[in-house]
Design a protein around this motif. Sequence first.
Motif, PDB file in Angstrom:
ATOM      1  N   VAL A   4     -98.140   1.060  19.824  1.00  0.00           N
ATOM      2  CA  VAL A   4     -98.973   2.212  19.491  1.00  0.00           C
ATOM      3  C   VAL A   4     -99.009   3.177  20.664  1.00  0.00           C
ATOM      4  O   VAL A   4     -98.755   2.798  21.806  1.00  0.00           O
ATOM      5  CB  VAL A   4    -100.428   1.813  19.139  1.00  0.00           C
ATOM      6  N   LEU A   5     -99.316   4.426  20.356  1.00  0.00           N
ATOM      7  CA  LEU A   5     -99.532   5.428  21.397  1.00  0.00           C
ATOM      8  C   LEU A   5    -101.039   5.567  21.518  1.00  0.00           C
ATOM      9  O   LEU A   5    -101.706   5.928  20.554  1.00  0.00           O
ATOM     10  CB  LEU A   5     -98.897   6.759  20.986  1.00  0.00           C
ATOM     11  N   ILE A   6    -101.571   5.261  22.667  1.00  0.00           N
ATOM     12  CA  ILE A   6    -103.011   5.103  22.750  1.00  0.00           C
ATOM     13  C   ILE A   6    -103.550   5.628  24.066  1.00  0.00           C
ATOM     14  O   ILE A   6    -102.878   5.609  25.091  1.00  0.00           O
ATOM     15  CB  ILE A   6    -103.354   3.596  22.530  1.00  0.00           C
ATOM     16  N   LYS A   7    -104.795   6.115  24.015  1.00  0.00           N
ATOM     17  CA  LYS A   7    -105.481   6.579  25.216  1.00  0.00           C
ATOM     18  C   LYS A   7    -105.968   5.375  26.020  1.00  0.00           C
ATOM     19  O   LYS A   7    -106.323   4.347  25.425  1.00  0.00           O
ATOM     20  CB  LYS A   7    -106.727   7.367  24.822  1.00  0.00           C
ATOM     21  N   GLU A  10    -109.257   4.077  24.666  1.00  0.00           N
ATOM     22  CA  GLU A  10    -109.127   3.322  23.413  1.00  0.00           C
ATOM     23  C   GLU A  10    -108.506   1.954  23.685  1.00  0.00           C
ATOM     24  O   GLU A  10    -108.879   0.966  23.043  1.00  0.00           O
ATOM     25  CB  GLU A  10    -108.242   4.088  22.432  1.00  0.00           C
ATOM     26  N   GLU A  34    -114.582   8.144  24.364  1.00  0.00           N
ATOM     27  CA  GLU A  34    -113.710   7.551  23.328  1.00  0.00           C
ATOM     28  C   GLU A  34    -113.951   6.052  23.179  1.00  0.00           C
ATOM     29  O   GLU A  34    -113.664   5.489  22.127  1.00  0.00           O
ATOM     30  CB  GLU A  34    -112.232   7.772  23.664  1.00  0.00           C
ATOM     31  N   GLU A  37    -116.749   5.742  20.818  1.00  0.00           N
ATOM     32  CA  GLU A  37    -116.207   6.213  19.533  1.00  0.00           C
ATOM     33  C   GLU A  37    -115.436   5.101  18.838  1.00  0.00           C
ATOM     34  O   GLU A  37    -115.632   4.830  17.655  1.00  0.00           O
ATOM     35  CB  GLU A  37    -115.206   7.348  19.794  1.00  0.00           C
ATOM     36  N   TYR A  38    -114.553   4.503  19.607  1.00  0.00           N
ATOM     37  CA  TYR A  38    -113.682   3.457  19.072  1.00  0.00           C
ATOM     38  C   TYR A  38    -114.490   2.231  18.687  1.00  0.00           C
ATOM     39  O   TYR A  38    -114.304   1.662  17.620  1.00  0.00           O
ATOM     40  CB  TYR A  38    -112.627   3.089  20.121  1.00  0.00           C
ATOM     41  N   LYS A  42    -114.778   0.375  15.111  1.00  0.00           N
ATOM     42  CA  LYS A  42    -114.123  -0.925  14.969  1.00  0.00           C
ATOM     43  C   LYS A  42    -115.100  -2.112  14.944  1.00  0.00           C
ATOM     44  O   LYS A  42    -114.869  -3.075  14.217  1.00  0.00           O
ATOM     45  CB  LYS A  42    -113.126  -1.076  16.118  1.00  0.00           C
ATOM     46  N   GLN A 174    -107.975   9.232  29.780  1.00  0.00           N
ATOM     47  CA  GLN A 174    -107.631  10.261  28.800  1.00  0.00           C
ATOM     48  C   GLN A 174    -106.167  10.292  28.415  1.00  0.00           C
ATOM     49  O   GLN A 174    -105.826  10.745  27.331  1.00  0.00           O
ATOM     50  CB  GLN A 174    -108.025  11.643  29.339  1.00  0.00           C
ATOM     51  N   MET A 175    -105.281   9.846  29.303  1.00  0.00           N
ATOM     52  CA  MET A 175    -103.864  10.009  28.969  1.00  0.00           C
ATOM     53  C   MET A 175    -103.398   8.970  27.962  1.00  0.00           C
ATOM     54  O   MET A 175    -103.957   7.887  27.857  1.00  0.00           O
ATOM     55  CB  MET A 175    -103.006   9.975  30.226  1.00  0.00           C
ATOM     56  N   MET A 176    -102.378   9.360  27.186  1.00  0.00           N
ATOM     57  CA  MET A 176    -101.856   8.469  26.160  1.00  0.00           C
ATOM     58  C   MET A 176    -100.525   7.901  26.612  1.00  0.00           C
ATOM     59  O   MET A 176     -99.661   8.623  27.101  1.00  0.00           O
ATOM     60  CB  MET A 176    -101.663   9.245  24.856  1.00  0.00           C
TER      61      MET A 176
END
Lengths: 353, 225
Positions: A4-7, A10, A34, A37-38, A42, A174-176
């Motif tokens: 997956v591409l993920i922060k 997350e 985030e 949020e996650y 979940k 923050q980066m993915m």
Amino acid sequence: MSKVLIKGNEAVAEAAIRSGCRYYFGYPITPQTEIAEYMAKKMPTVGGLCLQAESEVAAINMVYGAAASGVRVMTSSSSPGISLKSEGVSYIVGCDLPCVILNVQRGGPGLGGIQPSQSDYYQATKALGHGDMQLFVLAPSSVQEMAQLTADAFGIADKYRMPVLILADGALGQMMEPVDFDALKFTPEPKKPWATNGHGGKRKKNIITSLFLKPEELEANVLERAEKYKIVTENEIRYENYMCDDADIVIVSFGITARISKAAVNEARARGIKAGLLRPITLSPFPAPVLRKLADTASAFLSVELNMGQMVNDVKLAVECRKPVSFFGRTGGSLPSSDDVLEQIIKISGGLK
Amino acid sequence: MDEFDAISLSGKVVIVLGHFGCGKTNVSVALAKALSHYNTTYLVDYDNVNPYFRAADAKEYLSRYNVRVVAPEFANTNVDIPAVSPYLNTVLLDAANGASAVIDVGGDMLGAVSLGYIHDKLKALDPVVLFVFSAYRPLTETCEQTLAVMSEIEQACGFKITALVNNSNVGSLTEKEDIESSASLAKELCRTTGLPLLFTSYMTKETPAAEGKTFRIENTTRKLF
């Protein structure tokens, strides 16, 4: 969910859930929101609880209570919010409870800014709370490592009954990046016979407290914990050694700056300068013995950080004045480029000749 | 299989919605750039949720194509608070007179809800409402999860999605095959919703095989280091 591409934020949340963490208490603050949020999305699907507390102070005390009842629990915040949690963290240490705390650092002091920083190094490694206390501090350097170190943090916290702080920053949060969750290694949750989860009339009651009215009792308690810290230092130091063995100049750098420094090391090597990178993965316990040994072979050390020079003092203590130790860093939310770091390496190497 | 031509969107208002991190901004920037060849084009940075990476980052890049980027006044400063640009009305007026406008909205229902502020004005312009998805983002990996996000977003902003965009990718490590294997999710989403797939976007060197149109986009995300 293999690729997956993920922060980073997350990734921490997903790895925590996969580690068996079913309780998350937090309060929003950029750049780590985030995670909440996650968790909010979940946790209900896995029978867990994500609760937005009325403040950071409330959140850490909820962690305190949940940890005492023997469950895997975590909280997260960013610099100013972590400061608010410090009293609760001290209580958790005083009760020898396991939990995971994440600091996605932003610029300070005060309200500061929302861009990345490493200026909470002192706070994390020296005094996130009052009393004779230490935290176990992990410093991830990629989104994959954000996930793996979160999984490791729960295992370490349970093993030593101490809070583990993951010291990340706004960039990592923050980066993915692509993450392979199937590659993660988890530590199963041990039995917790000390937990205050109801004795049901079948065992003696457990008491969890950090209050000791007799000085001798408190002293014995603190001494016992100091023994634990010694064992942790002997067994748990982690680092990445990147071309340090034959290096003249050893860069010491953690987290996001270690990646920039690694690029600078490669560029220096291409120019014939023998540079290396020692990346502490545990900031506490600090890989001092490794640096002490490198002082036998290296000519100079350079600490690269996103602050005004904090870890550099631990490097100096480790090197014991045997070799010069210099510092380079940016602060306030700006990141150095690999060229900036290379320039420092060239400057030091010129001074060597 | 052929390349998507943005002329079909020229002179329209295009609202770009989707899950956090699905690549809405890169798709929006590419659309604005493509539209700029035909008409006066605006790119509106309407992300009031996450200030770290935003369309305003592409302002310099888009200025080369004369795209007018309208972003919150304090975007990319330490007072990057949720705000709407005072120049938004200019965009809406110009759009009513034939300009193209791409509106890059923040992620999920949290980002979409702020569209309510200009809902009626936008509605009058009969916008194209795109939903961007990536099969490699957690929480939108399956059709069921994606449909749930779509429905939340539609409820939050009061607009019905009119077309889908497949932006499945794993960042810089994306292979053509990664995009191609996301086609099954795209197909299932189109079948369940009855919506058309506007295009499959890609950054890979080679064009992926896809049913319908493909659209080359660039990575204009701000480099942190």
